[in-house]
Design an enzyme around this catalytic site. Sequence first.
Site, short mmCIF file in Angstrom:
data_model
loop_
_atom_site.label_atom_id
_atom_site.label_comp_id
_atom_site.label_asym_id
_atom_site.label_seq_id
_atom_site.Cartn_x
_atom_site.Cartn_y
_atom_site.Cartn_z
N ASP A 164 7.80 37.79 51.88
CA ASP A 164 7.63 39.25 51.85
C ASP A 164 6.20 39.67 51.48
O ASP A 164 5.85 40.84 51.61
CB ASP A 164 8.63 39.87 50.86
CG ASP A 164 10.07 39.62 51.27
OD1 ASP A 164 10.32 39.46 52.48
OD2 ASP A 164 10.94 39.56 50.39
N ARG A 205 6.72 41.88 61.66
CA ARG A 205 5.55 42.01 60.78
C ARG A 205 4.31 41.31 61.34
O ARG A 205 3.19 41.75 61.06
CB ARG A 205 5.89 41.49 59.38
CG ARG A 205 6.84 42.44 58.66
CD ARG A 205 7.15 42.02 57.25
NE ARG A 205 7.98 43.05 56.61
CZ ARG A 205 8.76 42.85 55.55
NH1 ARG A 205 8.83 41.64 55.01
NH2 ARG A 205 9.46 43.83 55.03
C1 S3P Z 1 15.83 37.65 50.13
C2 S3P Z 1 15.46 36.61 50.93
C3 S3P Z 1 14.41 36.71 51.95
C4 S3P Z 1 13.54 37.95 51.74
C5 S3P Z 1 14.35 39.17 51.44
C6 S3P Z 1 15.18 38.96 50.20
C7 S3P Z 1 16.92 37.43 49.16
O1 S3P Z 1 15.02 36.81 53.22
O2 S3P Z 1 12.74 38.18 52.87
O3 S3P Z 1 13.49 40.28 51.26
O4 S3P Z 1 17.11 38.27 48.26
O5 S3P Z 1 17.60 36.40 49.27
P1 S3P Z 1 15.48 35.49 54.03
O6 S3P Z 1 16.53 34.82 53.24
O7 S3P Z 1 16.00 36.00 55.34
O8 S3P Z 1 14.24 34.69 54.19
#
Ligand code: S3P
Length: 438
Positions: free
Chosen positions: A321, A352
């Site tokens: 992120d 992104r």
């Molecule tokens: C998150 C995991 C990430 C991240 C998201 C929050 C989480 O996504 O990008 O903002 O809280 O487990 P991904 O698991 O799809 O990578």
Amino acid sequence: MAAKIRLKGVLTVPGDKSISHRALIFSALTKGTNKIHQLSPAEDCQSSIQCLSKLGLQFARIANGQGSSESTSWQVLSPGLDGLKAPENTLYAGNSGTTIRLLSGLLAGQEFESRLDGDNSLRSRPMARVLDHLKSMGASVTFQALDGRAPFTITGKKLRGRHFDLSVASAQVETALLLAGLQAEGETSVKLPSLARDHTVRMFKYLGVPFSKKADGSNSVTKLAKPISEFEITVPSDISSAAFFMVGAACLPGSEILLRNVCVSPGRALVIEVLKQMGANISLLNEREASGEAIADIKVVGSERLGGTTITPEQVAQGVDEIPILALAGACCSGILTVKGASELRHKESDRLALITKNFQAAGCTVEEFEDGFSIHGSRSIEGGSRWLTQLDHRLAMTGQVASLVFNNALEIEETASAAVSYPGFTDDLLALASDHE
Ligand code: S3P
């Protein structure tokens, strides 16, 4: 360069969004009353609260002396996994991928029908990566519009545990499968291809949810025999929110900021590592552990010029992120910032990689876009003054506001309201730290 802004001061950014979602959703594993302090005020977490309320959990803010509407402490009353009720209408996850994916795992073991949906951005994001696996455990899923996309209906069934060797290092997918595994016969284990945020198992350990780590690195659970004990947890500050100030301060000479109480657990520390690789003056103070997470105060002193570096495919999941704001560090460094193995960024709240490329190019930077990343050439003086697209993606809206302070001319940002998806109050906090020094 016209911009003579610097960031100065002390700030505690709001509670971590990922940890907050987990504290809310894992409340369903208890039967009784839990307390969550410093819950993230993000709109995304409100989506989790709304959905869980429809499943029978009850939420109330606890007064903290500043008036209860200001409080970030919440009391959660849970009927337990066997007391969840069928929702009367759609569980609307808004913009929140974590809400819809984690709830899918929870609902896969509940023998009633739930319809899940989200906003246009969430409707365009891939859900099969979770739902195909839940189907392989026995859940039934039907898509209402497009295959593999929300809205969909999930009907929980008696689940069978399985081993999953995931090709994407997704903490959301891992967590959903472990939540299903806690309701399945036999063992469920999940292996990620590289380190990602590990808040789920950290919180399992803190809350006393039985799990084991296997020799191949996978995390494994079996059916939860009884509800876990009621809990009280304090959420540390969100490094993904702190990152905007860290990069801003590192790029603006004369800056000096202290960000208090930030979660710096290894699966989240990419922004620290990359800024250090680039030569930023950044230090962790008062390192400690709380609620199962590594926490520190982060001090950043503005540098005359950062150097270039490469973010490797193995590193990406530790700060997926933070890549948009790290692109800004690349834009003003003395070399090149290259990001590889980051095709996941195309499946976030926006594409992104495409928006980073377009926006920084429009501002006058040299950027090369790859299928799985980009290279941005640093420059001492970036014109800016251009239009900055966000496509309602909160991380782009916040990156644009920091970039606007760094570039020679302020940006015309498409919108800034989407910042509230993760950080209501971001603009005020940024302006409170920003001061002229000419
Ligand atoms: C998150 C995991 C990430 C991240 C998201 C929050 C989480 O996504 O990008 O903002 O809280 O487990 P991904 O698991 O799809 O990578």
